[in-house]
Design an enzyme around this catalytic site. Structure first.
Site, PDB file in Angstrom:
ATOM      1  N   ARG A  47      50.412  93.420  82.386  1.00  0.00           N
ATOM      2  CA  ARG A  47      50.160  92.032  82.012  1.00  0.00           C
ATOM      3  C   ARG A  47      49.357  92.040  80.715  1.00  0.00           C
ATOM      4  NH1 ARG A  47      48.697  92.335  87.641  1.00  0.00           N
ATOM      5  NH2 ARG A  47      50.114  91.124  88.966  1.00  0.00           N
ATOM      6  N   LYS A  79      44.867  91.468  88.732  1.00  0.00           N
ATOM      7  CA  LYS A  79      44.414  90.200  89.297  1.00  0.00           C
ATOM      8  C   LYS A  79      43.466  90.454  90.464  1.00  0.00           C
ATOM      9  CE  LYS A  79      48.336  87.263  88.072  1.00  0.00           C
ATOM     10  NZ  LYS A  79      49.403  86.366  88.572  1.00  0.00           N
ATOM     11  N   HIS A 108      54.789  89.126  78.418  1.00  0.00           N
ATOM     12  CA  HIS A 108      55.361  89.221  79.757  1.00  0.00           C
ATOM     13  C   HIS A 108      56.841  89.610  79.708  1.00  0.00           C
ATOM     14  CE1 HIS A 108      53.172  88.630  83.429  1.00  0.00           C
ATOM     15  NE2 HIS A 108      54.250  88.195  84.047  1.00  0.00           N
ATOM     16  N   ARG A 134      56.995  93.218  80.042  1.00  0.00           N
ATOM     17  CA  ARG A 134      56.717  93.597  81.442  1.00  0.00           C
ATOM     18  C   ARG A 134      57.964  93.396  82.297  1.00  0.00           C
ATOM     19  NH1 ARG A 134      52.646  93.811  85.588  1.00  0.00           N
ATOM     20  NH2 ARG A 134      52.876  92.254  87.226  1.00  0.00           N
ATOM     21  N   HIS A 158      52.094  93.908  92.177  1.00  0.00           N
ATOM     22  CA  HIS A 158      52.443  92.732  92.979  1.00  0.00           C
ATOM     23  C   HIS A 158      51.926  92.911  94.397  1.00  0.00           C
ATOM     24  CE1 HIS A 158      56.124  91.685  90.250  1.00  0.00           C
ATOM     25  NE2 HIS A 158      54.998  91.203  89.774  1.00  0.00           N
ATOM     26  N   TYR A 170      63.642  90.660  90.373  1.00  0.00           N
ATOM     27  CA  TYR A 170      64.365  91.492  89.416  1.00  0.00           C
ATOM     28  C   TYR A 170      65.746  91.893  89.914  1.00  0.00           C
ATOM     29  CZ  TYR A 170      59.863  91.549  87.194  1.00  0.00           C
ATOM     30  OH  TYR A 170      58.700  91.143  86.589  1.00  0.00           O
TER      31      TYR A 170
END
Length: 300
Positions: free
Chosen positions: A149, A173, A245, A248, A271, A280
């Site tokens: 990110r 995160k 992004h 990414r 994630h 994806y």
């Protein structure tokens, strides 16, 4: 009497301390709450967070729906629902007035991706004769080579580099850390930057361990990374709306197309849920056909 603003400040502390959210994410939550406050003020409503009802909230959502798309409406409802759920957990309310308000149905938005040739053309557009050339090449190679990110890229530290082991340590995160593999080529580009562009900078105190620096020897901003990529894409003649992004997304998509499993990609991207990574799969359905044709016992 406690005001909306005092409740918002307490909620911000909860998001920062208990949930470990970034300042940017907290600001997004707060923006929608303050938008609700403006609506109440304009409506001459004296409803507080403790007694505001579903009908008033429905009126607010209807008022903003005229200027927002379904995705933005859904985000506002989700943010408000989270705020009132916090009030319930704190025993400040007995109910969540958002429980019966449904968010608009939105389709799953597939992320934009670039081909390998497009990524190569963007990186080739970097002018290596400039003081920032090697830095920009190292940054783009790191974004694409490790699937970071933009916030993870700008906060990357020299002490996070474990090149002998082939990993970098990423703080993602919620301040959760993970180790991401880094290939020899990306390592080479980072070392080239450290020995040239970065080595010539006067580094400000407190930024000595920050890997990617601006001309003033400070940590780069997220906005600057977006600007760099946009300019390079224009130079390369790529007419897509792209940003950090996109690299990414391309990292994950290209791994999947070349046979990587979703669980491994999930771990590298950081994630929490595999369902986030599953998006994806929808990018290239030909990959699914190849999987069946290769591994099913009734393969051709």
């Amino acid at each position: 009497m406690q005001t909306w603003e005092s409740f918002i400040r307490r909620y911000q502390s909860f998001l920062r301390i208990e949930r470990g959210l970034s300042a940017n994410t907290i600001e997004n939550y707060s923006f929608d709450l303050r938008r609700l406050c403006r609506f109440l003020s304009e409506s001459r409503s004296e409803a507080s967070p403790i007694d505001i009802g579903a009908e008033t909230l429905q009126q607010f959502i209807y008022s903003v729906s005229r200027e927002l798309n379904a995705r933005s409406q859904s985000r506002i409802i989700s943010g408000l629902r989270s705020f009132f759920l916090w009030l319930v957990f704190e025993d400040l309310r007995a109910d969540n007035p958002l429980e019966l308000i449904e968010a608009p149905k939105i389709g799953r938005k597939l992320p934009d991706t670039l081909s390998v040739a497009e990524i190569d053309s963007i990186i080739s557009a970097i002018d290596l004769s400039t003081p920032e050339g090697e830095r920009n090449r190292a940054m783009l190679e790191t974004l694409y080579g490790c699937g970071l990110r933009v916030s993870e890229l700008v906060s990357l530290r020299i002490s996070d580099l474990f090149f002998d082991e082939g990993f970098i340590r990423i703080t993602g995160k919620g301040n959760k850390q993970r180790f991401v593999p880094i290939g020899p080529y990306t390592q080479k580009r980072i070392e080239a930057y450290r020995s040239t562009d970065r080595n010539r900078l006067t580094i400000l105190k407190g930024h000595e361990d920050t890997l990617f620096l601006n001309r003033r020897g400070k940590q780069l901003t997220r906005a600057m990374i977006f600007t760099i990529i946009r300019i390079l894409a224009e130079r390369a003649g790529i007419h897509k709306t792209i940003g950090p992004h996109t690299l990414r997304h391309s990292f994950a998509t290209h791994l999947l197309e070349n046979g990587a499993d979703l669980r491994s990609i999930q771990m590298m991207l950081g994630h929490e849920s595999i369902t986030t990574t599953e998006i994806y799969v929808h990018l290239d359905r030909s990959h699914l056909t190849k999987i069946v044709n290769t591994f099913h016992p009734r393969k051709p």
